[in-house]
Design a protein around this motif. Sequence first.
Motif, PDB file in Angstrom:
ATOM      1  N   THR A  81      -6.125   0.552  -2.414  1.00 40.68           N
ATOM      2  CA  THR A  81      -5.157   1.615  -2.658  1.00 40.68           C
ATOM      3  C   THR A  81      -4.905   1.744  -4.159  1.00 40.68           C
ATOM      4  O   THR A  81      -4.687   0.756  -4.847  1.00 40.68           O
ATOM      5  CB  THR A  81      -3.833   1.317  -1.940  1.00 40.68           C
ATOM      6  OG1 THR A  81      -4.059   1.276  -0.526  1.00 40.68           O
ATOM      7  CG2 THR A  81      -2.783   2.372  -2.251  1.00 40.68           C
ATOM      8  N   ASP A  83      -6.064   6.093  -0.935  1.00 38.75           N
ATOM      9  CA  ASP A  83      -6.994   5.009  -0.631  1.00 38.75           C
ATOM     10  C   ASP A  83      -8.404   5.391  -1.053  1.00 38.75           C
ATOM     11  O   ASP A  83      -8.770   6.576  -1.031  1.00 38.75           O
ATOM     12  CB  ASP A  83      -6.987   4.704   0.871  1.00 38.75           C
ATOM     13  CG  ASP A  83      -5.649   4.182   1.358  1.00 38.75           C
ATOM     14  OD1 ASP A  83      -4.913   3.603   0.544  1.00 38.75           O
ATOM     15  OD2 ASP A  83      -5.341   4.358   2.557  1.00 38.75           O
ATOM     16  N   GLY A 141       0.748  -1.250   0.000  1.00 40.03           N
ATOM     17  CA  GLY A 141       0.000   0.000   0.000  1.00 40.03           C
ATOM     18  C   GLY A 141       0.775   1.294   0.000  1.00 40.03           C
ATOM     19  O   GLY A 141       0.205   2.352   0.278  1.00 40.03           O
TER      20      GLY A 141
END
Length: 425
Positions: free
Chosen positions: A393, A357, A212
Amino acid sequence: MNNNELNELKKRYVANGAASADGHFAERAENAELWDADGKRFIDFAGGIGVLNIGHRHPKVVEAVKAQLDKVMHTCQTVMPYEGYVKVAEKLSHITPVRGHAKVMLANSGAEALENAVKIARAATGRSGVVCFAGGYHGRTFMTMAMNGKVAPYRTDFGPMPGQVYRAPYPVESIGVSEEDALRGLKMTFKTDANPKDTAAIVIEPVLGEGGFHAASPSFMKALREICDEHGILLIVDEVQSGFGRTGKMFAIEHTGVEPDIMTMAKSMADGMPISAVVGTDSVMDASGGNSLGGTYTGSPVSCAAVLAVLEVFEEENILEKSQALGEKLGERFQQLERSFDCVRNSRHLGAMAAFDLVDGQGEPNTELAGKLCKTARERGLILLSCGIYGNTIRFLMPVTISDDVLNEGMDLIESMLREMSGQS
């Protein structure tokens, strides 16, 4: 052949586990743009998953590869070595911030570099345990699958993993894991699973890739360095995705001031040619016996020529400065998206290693929206990738050499798709 014809061949001859779900086939590419077999143009925000920091087919790299093809394509460097291998080793030893004098071995892929880093650490310490982190990604070979901090799709279906690999939490504030939590978790791992005196290495990505795009803070990395020194454990830093200018420095670890014992690198070090490296303190790298490291194709002459050309491009074209500038541009666009759309949260970037995100109305990870955004983007001519522990993400790995016009065209498309998907159109 066109896309339809190639898809029929793919269905018949390519294993399902290796086949791309995408129905477009790359025909040609230049810098941050691709054209498929039907002539459709794509803006590339993926960069071959972080392989093309200086763009598709950089002219200097293409020239170097062509020139090497007229000399030597292969000897196996353990049979008869060649200049390119030792010149790449020399260059990497000078630019890699490991402790003391550095030595180098070359391999073929990021996973192979990590495999060899573990082998070297075990030889140097006489220990076998390896501690990795939740959310980390290190490859698809068996040892690296065991090291990955994400199960699907990397470990599903493949049976038992190698042993003596242990896990600790990675500090990610946005999912509720503070730096203190992560250090406490590591200490608990040492209490319950991995005896420090039997642990050869701690392996960490300074910026999570598949996990991420979360960066470990300088204070966390310094704490790891101190823990390693206290227990005689080697610190291995995985820069396969974050290295070679992605974060605005040659390597992400340089943002922390910490010197690891071993570093691994691959991806953008050769602008698309297959090669990787393990770089470490000389006494560590020399711990194993003669002919204990290597392989048939490791450090290919053609790939070595590409690496040397890439390093010249970094100096001549101020690539690190371009990465920093691209990161600032992305950061500004991300902030605009956060102000405009409630579904966009936690935007972040370290240099041009950037992400945000996607969340639902309750602020929970919205994996479905991330998948829909990437799919729609592909249909409209933009290559976009998701990642993260929850798959929500959106990560950005476009070449740092991308033009402002192409960058803005891609970002405008993302904004328009988010507007449609949020009902604001």
